[in-house]
Design a protein around this motif. Structure first.
Motif, PDB file in Angstrom:
ATOM      1  N   LYS A 163      -3.262  11.452  13.848  1.00  0.00           N
ATOM      2  CA  LYS A 163      -3.171  11.729  15.051  1.00  0.00           C
ATOM      3  C   LYS A 163      -2.892   9.109  15.818  1.00  0.00           C
ATOM      4  CE  LYS A 163      -4.780  15.596  17.290  1.00  0.00           C
ATOM      5  NZ  LYS A 163      -6.205  15.813  18.379  1.00  0.00           N
ATOM      6  N   GLN A 164      -3.845   8.977  14.511  1.00  0.00           N
ATOM      7  CA  GLN A 164      -3.889   7.738  14.532  1.00  0.00           C
ATOM      8  C   GLN A 164      -2.736   6.361  14.286  1.00  0.00           C
ATOM      9  OE1 GLN A 164      -6.223   5.561  16.223  1.00  0.00           O
ATOM     10  NE2 GLN A 164      -7.083   7.558  17.058  1.00  0.00           N
ATOM     11  N   GLY A 165      -1.929   7.566  13.715  1.00  0.00           N
ATOM     12  CA  GLY A 165      -0.808   7.052  12.477  1.00  0.00           C
ATOM     13  C   GLY A 165      -0.737   6.976  11.348  1.00  0.00           C
ATOM     14  N   PHE A 166      -1.637   7.823  11.119  1.00  0.00           N
ATOM     15  CA  PHE A 166      -1.170   7.538   9.340  1.00  0.00           C
ATOM     16  C   PHE A 166      -0.452   8.780   8.359  1.00  0.00           C
ATOM     17  CE2 PHE A 166      -5.266   5.242   9.812  1.00  0.00           C
ATOM     18  CZ  PHE A 166      -5.852   4.615  10.126  1.00  0.00           C
ATOM     19  N   VAL A 167      -0.095   8.265   7.494  1.00  0.00           N
ATOM     20  CA  VAL A 167       1.236   8.786   7.286  1.00  0.00           C
ATOM     21  C   VAL A 167       1.218   8.868   5.627  1.00  0.00           C
ATOM     22  CG1 VAL A 167       3.679   9.434   6.844  1.00  0.00           C
ATOM     23  CG2 VAL A 167       3.011   8.541   9.177  1.00  0.00           C
ATOM     24  N   GLY A 168       1.174  10.737   5.401  1.00  0.00           N
ATOM     25  CA  GLY A 168       1.422  10.546   3.436  1.00  0.00           C
ATOM     26  C   GLY A 168      -0.799  10.238   2.942  1.00  0.00           C
ATOM     27  N   LEU A 169      -1.524  10.874   3.467  1.00  0.00           N
ATOM     28  CA  LEU A 169      -3.394  11.242   3.232  1.00  0.00           C
ATOM     29  C   LEU A 169      -3.134  12.258   2.369  1.00  0.00           C
ATOM     30  CD1 LEU A 169      -4.410   9.153   5.520  1.00  0.00           C
ATOM     31  CD2 LEU A 169      -4.227   8.032   3.182  1.00  0.00           C
ATOM     32  N   LYS A 170      -2.094  13.162   2.616  1.00  0.00           N
ATOM     33  CA  LYS A 170      -2.640  14.612   2.336  1.00  0.00           C
ATOM     34  C   LYS A 170      -3.002  14.721   1.079  1.00  0.00           C
ATOM     35  CE  LYS A 170      -1.590  18.454   4.476  1.00  0.00           C
ATOM     36  NZ  LYS A 170      -1.102  19.461   5.109  1.00  0.00           N
TER      37      LYS A 170
ATOM     38  N   HIS B  80      -1.528  15.867  -3.440  1.00  0.00           N
ATOM     39  CA  HIS B  80      -0.316  16.421  -3.904  1.00  0.00           C
ATOM     40  C   HIS B  80      -0.978  18.049  -3.541  1.00  0.00           C
ATOM     41  CE1 HIS B  80       2.805  18.306  -6.244  1.00  0.00           C
ATOM     42  NE2 HIS B  80       3.426  17.173  -6.551  1.00  0.00           N
ATOM     43  N   ARG B  81      -0.067  19.194  -3.349  1.00  0.00           N
ATOM     44  CA  ARG B  81       0.186  20.392  -3.509  1.00  0.00           C
ATOM     45  C   ARG B  81      -0.553  21.721  -4.640  1.00  0.00           C
ATOM     46  NH1 ARG B  81       5.508  19.222  -3.956  1.00  0.00           N
ATOM     47  NH2 ARG B  81       6.384  19.946  -5.534  1.00  0.00           N
ATOM     48  N   ASP B  82      -0.237  20.915  -5.651  1.00  0.00           N
ATOM     49  CA  ASP B  82      -1.068  21.412  -6.638  1.00  0.00           C
ATOM     50  C   ASP B  82      -2.429  20.975  -6.524  1.00  0.00           C
ATOM     51  OD1 ASP B  82       1.899  21.900  -8.004  1.00  0.00           O
ATOM     52  OD2 ASP B  82       1.953  20.431  -9.271  1.00  0.00           O
ATOM     53  N   VAL B  83      -3.255  20.017  -6.124  1.00  0.00           N
ATOM     54  CA  VAL B  83      -4.242  19.707  -6.306  1.00  0.00           C
ATOM     55  C   VAL B  83      -5.142  19.647  -5.118  1.00  0.00           C
ATOM     56  CG1 VAL B  83      -3.642  18.401  -8.538  1.00  0.00           C
ATOM     57  CG2 VAL B  83      -3.781  17.258  -6.359  1.00  0.00           C
ATOM     58  N   GLY B  84      -4.336  19.360  -3.982  1.00  0.00           N
ATOM     59  CA  GLY B  84      -4.745  19.042  -2.742  1.00  0.00           C
ATOM     60  C   GLY B  84      -5.458  17.823  -2.657  1.00  0.00           C
ATOM     61  N   HIS B  85      -6.974  17.778  -1.493  1.00  0.00           N
ATOM     62  CA  HIS B  85      -7.864  17.048  -1.376  1.00  0.00           C
ATOM     63  C   HIS B  85      -6.996  15.527  -0.301  1.00  0.00           C
ATOM     64  CE1 HIS B  85     -11.220  18.948  -3.591  1.00  0.00           C
ATOM     65  NE2 HIS B  85     -10.317  18.857  -4.171  1.00  0.00           N
ATOM     66  N   LEU B  86      -6.906  14.121  -0.468  1.00  0.00           N
ATOM     67  CA  LEU B  86      -6.328  13.415  -0.304  1.00  0.00           C
ATOM     68  C   LEU B  86      -6.541  12.424  -1.329  1.00  0.00           C
ATOM     69  CD1 LEU B  86      -9.808  13.625   2.675  1.00  0.00           C
ATOM     70  CD2 LEU B  86      -7.140  14.206   2.811  1.00  0.00           C
ATOM     71  N   ARG B  87      -5.324  11.563  -1.097  1.00  0.00           N
ATOM     72  CA  ARG B  87      -4.557  10.515  -1.474  1.00  0.00           C
ATOM     73  C   ARG B  87      -3.997   9.602  -0.506  1.00  0.00           C
ATOM     74  NH1 ARG B  87       0.289  11.930  -5.516  1.00  0.00           N
ATOM     75  NH2 ARG B  87       1.200  12.462  -3.229  1.00  0.00           N
ATOM     76  N   ALA B  88      -4.098   8.825  -1.496  1.00  0.00           N
ATOM     77  CA  ALA B  88      -3.643   6.812  -0.482  1.00  0.00           C
ATOM     78  C   ALA B  88      -3.292   6.809  -1.299  1.00  0.00           C
ATOM     79  CB  ALA B  88      -4.867   5.745   0.166  1.00  0.00           C
ATOM     80  N   SER B  89      -1.557   6.199  -1.119  1.00  0.00           N
ATOM     81  CA  SER B  89      -0.801   5.466  -2.779  1.00  0.00           C
ATOM     82  C   SER B  89      -0.529   3.904  -1.622  1.00  0.00           C
ATOM     83  CB  SER B  89       0.195   6.085  -2.317  1.00  0.00           C
ATOM     84  OG  SER B  89       0.650   7.474  -3.137  1.00  0.00           O
ATOM     85  N   THR B  90      -1.240   2.702  -2.270  1.00  0.00           N
ATOM     86  CA  THR B  90      -1.272   1.477  -1.700  1.00  0.00           C
ATOM     87  C   THR B  90      -0.128   0.745  -2.903  1.00  0.00           C
ATOM     88  OG1 THR B  90      -2.921   1.300  -3.175  1.00  0.00           O
ATOM     89  CG2 THR B  90      -3.327   2.062  -1.051  1.00  0.00           C
ATOM     90  N   TYR B  91       0.995   1.295  -2.751  1.00  0.00           N
ATOM     91  CA  TYR B  91       1.821   0.221  -3.748  1.00  0.00           C
ATOM     92  C   TYR B  91       2.000  -1.116  -3.201  1.00  0.00           C
ATOM     93  CZ  TYR B  91       3.395   5.125  -5.284  1.00  0.00           C
ATOM     94  OH  TYR B  91       2.886   6.394  -5.711  1.00  0.00           O
ATOM     95  N   ASN B  92       3.118  -1.713  -3.766  1.00  0.00           N
ATOM     96  CA  ASN B  92       2.920  -2.985  -3.617  1.00  0.00           C
ATOM     97  C   ASN B  92       3.157  -3.887  -1.965  1.00  0.00           C
ATOM     98  OD1 ASN B  92       2.242  -3.674  -6.527  1.00  0.00           O
ATOM     99  ND2 ASN B  92       4.155  -4.881  -6.694  1.00  0.00           N
ATOM    100  N   ALA B  93       4.162  -2.272  -1.292  1.00  0.00           N
ATOM    101  CA  ALA B  93       4.587  -3.310  -0.175  1.00  0.00           C
ATOM    102  C   ALA B  93       3.405  -2.542   0.555  1.00  0.00           C
ATOM    103  CB  ALA B  93       6.259  -2.055   0.404  1.00  0.00           C
ATOM    104  N   VAL B  94       3.011  -1.793   0.622  1.00  0.00           N
ATOM    105  CA  VAL B  94       1.529  -1.673   2.107  1.00  0.00           C
ATOM    106  C   VAL B  94       0.817  -2.850   2.029  1.00  0.00           C
ATOM    107  CG1 VAL B  94      -0.141   0.409   2.104  1.00  0.00           C
ATOM    108  CG2 VAL B  94       1.760   1.012   0.956  1.00  0.00           C
TER     109      VAL B  94
END
Length: 362
Positions: free
Chosen positions: A319-326, A328-342
């Motif tokens: 709702k706050q505009g964050f995308v992709g924080l779920k 991976h389906r194999d392990v669950g929990h949370l993940r933030a991918s912070t590649y160079n372009a982020v």
């Protein structure tokens, strides 16, 4: 322009806004030729210039020594899982695989179909919370090669230092952390990386390899799956993924214009520190899933106290505009991918959200 999302997708992933804007400007008319780059021949001088320039930029940014070639291939890193043993795992030899998580495991399983492999080291005992120390990796003197996965996108772990394999070729999957920091390419005999995480869009895979390896492809391997085929033709044996290579070209120029890999590493460590500090300073509300010495600066994995709380975190963050924080389906929990372009601002916004969420739900 409407506000852009806080994009933490694991791949395909965020691209620099400057790159997207330049691509938009050139989409219909590429450099004044009256056509899109997607419409021109891959044998044309315009595309050959993009191809050659992109290969040169990879060498320049990574400091690739003499005696290596850069190739642009198709099929993603997953095709490399098979091409590598097809070309290099000869009868009577064995290849060592360091198991650090899902992607290393997939590479090893694929190689089993082509010859003998052995587990050179494994992080399974720790639940893949830590990367094996370089000195714990078994390098058999007669091994065909040793394979490592530099950064485990799903687990959120990354090599802090690479092993020295001596005369045995070291092969590295750098799909999710290539260009995030300076590396000593001379430690490797072969590097491969799918572009869609840190280099550009999906559709092209970058290979950096010693000349002698590229020339050693067995003749029984199908033409398109032999490295010497692509090395001889400078990656133009068949129609390449033209637009993907073009975007990679723009991303490489963006990296160079922003200070190169030293600047990328400083920026990435500053960004990820914001989020790791939110995890470590939460009093146990957030739990990191990787030991500090093996933490990735590309993929940050963490958990909350319950599945219900994690679902609430995802719902509120979206709702706050964050995308992709779920996770991976194999392990669950949370993940933030912070590649160079982020951008740094996106990581700051996520850290602020995490602290606010903790205060409201702790």
């Amino acid at each position: 322009m409407t506000k852009r999302a806080y994009n933490f997708n694991a791949g395909p992933a965020a691209l620099p806004l400057e790159v997207l804007q330049q691509a938009q400007e050139e989409f219909v008319d590429f450099r004044g030729i009256g056509m899109s780059i997607m419409e021109i021949s891959h044998r044309s001088k315009e595309y050959e210039q993009v191809n050659d320039e992109s290969q040169s930029l990879v060498k320049e940014l990574l400091g690739v020594p003499d005696g290596y070639q850069v190739l642009f291939l198709q099929g993603g890193a997953s095709t490399q899982f098979a091409m590598i043993p097809m070309n290099f795992l000869k009868p009577g030899t064995a290849a060592g695989y360091v198991l650090t998580g899902s992607w290393a495991d997939k590479a090893a399983k694929e190689a089993k179909g082509f010859g003998e492999i052995y587990v050179a080291a494994s992080g399974e005992a720790s639940g893949f919370r830590a990367i094996p120390a370089p000195g714990d990796i078994e390098v058999r003197p007669d091994a065909a090669y040793v394979h490592i996965t530099s950064n485990e996108t799903i687990a959120g772990s990354q090599y802090a230092a690479y092993p020295d394999t001596g005369s045995v070729p070291l092969i590295g999957d750098l799909s999710s952390d290539i260009m995030c920091r300076p590396i000593d390419v001379s430690k490797f005999d072969f590097i491969y990386a799918g572009a869609q995480k840190n280099l550009g869009p999906s559709g092209v895979t970058v290979v950096i390899a010693r000349d002698e390896l590229l020339q050693a492809s067995p003749k029984h391997v199908p033409t398109m799956l032999r490295y010497d085929t692509h090395a001889k033709s400078k990656s133009l044996y068949n129609t390449p993924p033209v637009y993907s290579v073009y975007i990679v070209n723009l991303v490489l120029k963006w990296i160079k214009s922003h200070g190169g890999l030293e600047a990328m590493e400083r920026m990435n460590r500053d960004k990820t520190k914001l989020i790791y500090d939110a995890i470590d300073g939460s009093g146990g509300f957030y739990r990191g899933l990787v030991e500090p010495g093996s933490r990735s600066i590309m993929n940050i994995t963490f958990a909350l106290g319950s599945e219900e709380l994690e679902k609430r975190f995802i719902q509120e963050s979206e709702k706050q505009g964050f995308v992709g924080l779920k996770g991976h389906r194999d392990v669950g929990h949370l993940r933030a991918s912070t590649y160079n372009a982020v951008p740094y601002e996106s990581c700051k916004a996520l850290a602020d959200f995490m602290n606010d969420f903790r205060q409201r739900n702790g």
